[in-house]
Write an enzyme that holds these catalytic residues in place. Structure first.
Site, short mmCIF file in Angstrom:
data_model
loop_
_atom_site.label_atom_id
_atom_site.label_comp_id
_atom_site.label_asym_id
_atom_site.label_seq_id
_atom_site.Cartn_x
_atom_site.Cartn_y
_atom_site.Cartn_z
N GLU A 287 -8.87 -9.92 3.95
CA GLU A 287 -9.25 -8.54 3.64
C GLU A 287 -10.65 -8.49 3.05
O GLU A 287 -10.97 -9.18 2.07
CB GLU A 287 -8.22 -7.94 2.66
CG GLU A 287 -8.53 -6.48 2.32
CD GLU A 287 -7.37 -5.74 1.66
OE1 GLU A 287 -6.26 -6.30 1.56
OE2 GLU A 287 -7.59 -4.58 1.25
N SER B 245 0.84 -1.20 0.00
CA SER B 245 0.00 0.00 0.00
C SER B 245 0.88 1.25 0.00
O SER B 245 0.38 2.36 -0.22
CB SER B 245 -0.95 0.00 1.21
OG SER B 245 -0.23 -0.28 2.40
N ASP C 7 5.61 -6.97 2.37
CA ASP C 7 4.87 -7.50 1.21
C ASP C 7 5.82 -7.79 0.06
O ASP C 7 6.65 -6.94 -0.31
CB ASP C 7 3.87 -6.44 0.71
CG ASP C 7 2.47 -6.69 1.22
OD1 ASP C 7 2.12 -7.85 1.51
OD2 ASP C 7 1.71 -5.71 1.32
O1 KIV Z 1 -0.40 -3.44 1.67
C1 KIV Z 1 -1.12 -3.38 2.68
O2 KIV Z 1 -1.23 -2.37 3.36
C2 KIV Z 1 -1.85 -4.59 3.05
C3 KIV Z 1 -2.83 -4.48 4.17
C4 KIV Z 1 -4.05 -3.79 3.73
C5 KIV Z 1 -3.14 -5.78 4.79
O3 KIV Z 1 -1.68 -5.61 2.47
#
Ligand code: KIV
Length: 271
Positions: free
Chosen positions: A189, A52, A90
């Site tokens: 989510e 994100s 991520d």
């Molecule tokens: O990238 C992110 O912020 C996420 C969250 C929404 C879990 O994957």
């Protein structure tokens, strides 16, 4: 005494123990040193260096453009600001979908170059081989099901997922498969609360929800959203704990006005 208060560093084992004891897990995103330092000191259990960052840090419409190099830059800044929280990063779009060797190579770069403690990846059955391969290198993996923003062009919208029986059954099968493959936790989510509760009961690993209701083992929000830095994004699941957009706006207008009126700096603010 709750265990999250007694540990020096949160680990995946601590999170499992928290689930067993029914102690909820608090997770937030962070992308930089300064904010990571504050949320770590405030006692957050897990910091997610989420892709994100592509939206909130870089202003892209989707999470797809952010690169592995950029994720590593954000992750290493967060790790330097953290003493206690578990830091999960991520795997960005395009860095793991090719095959499990690519997934492992991207993970190794993240772990070596950022000092983070594990990775997260989106998807179910289709990423199982990658989960297994990453685990052979000793790196903890968090799964992510439900609304998976990296697949936005396949779904077409950011609406609630798995409302139909078939998609709900697939989500449960995927959750069990990710657990079986060795994921230490799952993010769910934007899915119905009852379904998320069912998954949290059926799997032994902690389930962290975002827009997945209260019957899960913990919650995650995007830091900039819960701090109210962004005014436009208002999904039902978002609780704003601050209104930093207005605070920052007001501080900057005051500063600008003080500078223009030659009211800043004062004598006591000068050498
Ligand atoms: O990238 C992110 O912020 C996420 C969250 C929404 C879990 O994957």
């Amino acid at each position: 005494m709750s265990i999250h208060k007694t540990v020096k560093r949160v680990t995946t084992h601590v999170l499992h123990e928290m689930k067993e004891r029914g102690e909820k897990i608090a997770m937030l995103t962070a992308y930089d040193f300064s904010l990571a330092r504050i949320i770590d000191a405030a006692g957050i259990d897990v910091i997610l260096v989420g892709d994100s960052a592509s939206n909130v840090m870089a202003g892209h419409e989707t999470t797809l453009p952010i690169t592995l190099d950029q994720m590593i830059y954000h992750a290493s800044s967060v790790v330097r600001g953290t003493e206690r929280a578990l830091v999960i990063v991520d795997l960005p779009f395009g860095s793991y979908q090719g095959n499990s060797k690519e997934a492992l190579a991207s993970t190794i770069r993240i772990m070596k170059e950022s000092g983070a403690h594990g990775v997260k990846m989106e998807g179910g059955e289709e990423v199982i081989e990658s989960v297994r391969r990453i685990l052979t290198a000793g790196v903890p993996v968090m799964g992510h099901l439900g609304l998976t923003p990296q697949s936005i062009y396949k779904f077409g919208t950011y609406t609630v997922r798995a409302t139909e029986e078939q998609e709900a059954e697939k989500l449960i099968t995927d959750a069990l498969a990710l657990q079986e493959a060795g994921c230490f936790a799952l993010v769910l989510e934007k899915i119905p609360s009852a379904l998320a509760g069912r998954v949290a009961q059926e799997v032994k690993i902690p389930v962290i929800g975002i827009g997945a209701g209260p019957q899960v083992d913990g919650q995650v929000l995007v830091l900039h959203d819960m701090l109210g830095i962004n005014k436009e994004f208002s999904p039902r699941f978002l609780r704003r704990y601050e209104n930093l957009y207005d605070s920052i706006f007001s501080a900057v207008t005051s500063y600008t006005s003080d500078v223009k009126r030659s009211d800043f700096p004062s004598a006591s603010e000068s050498y």
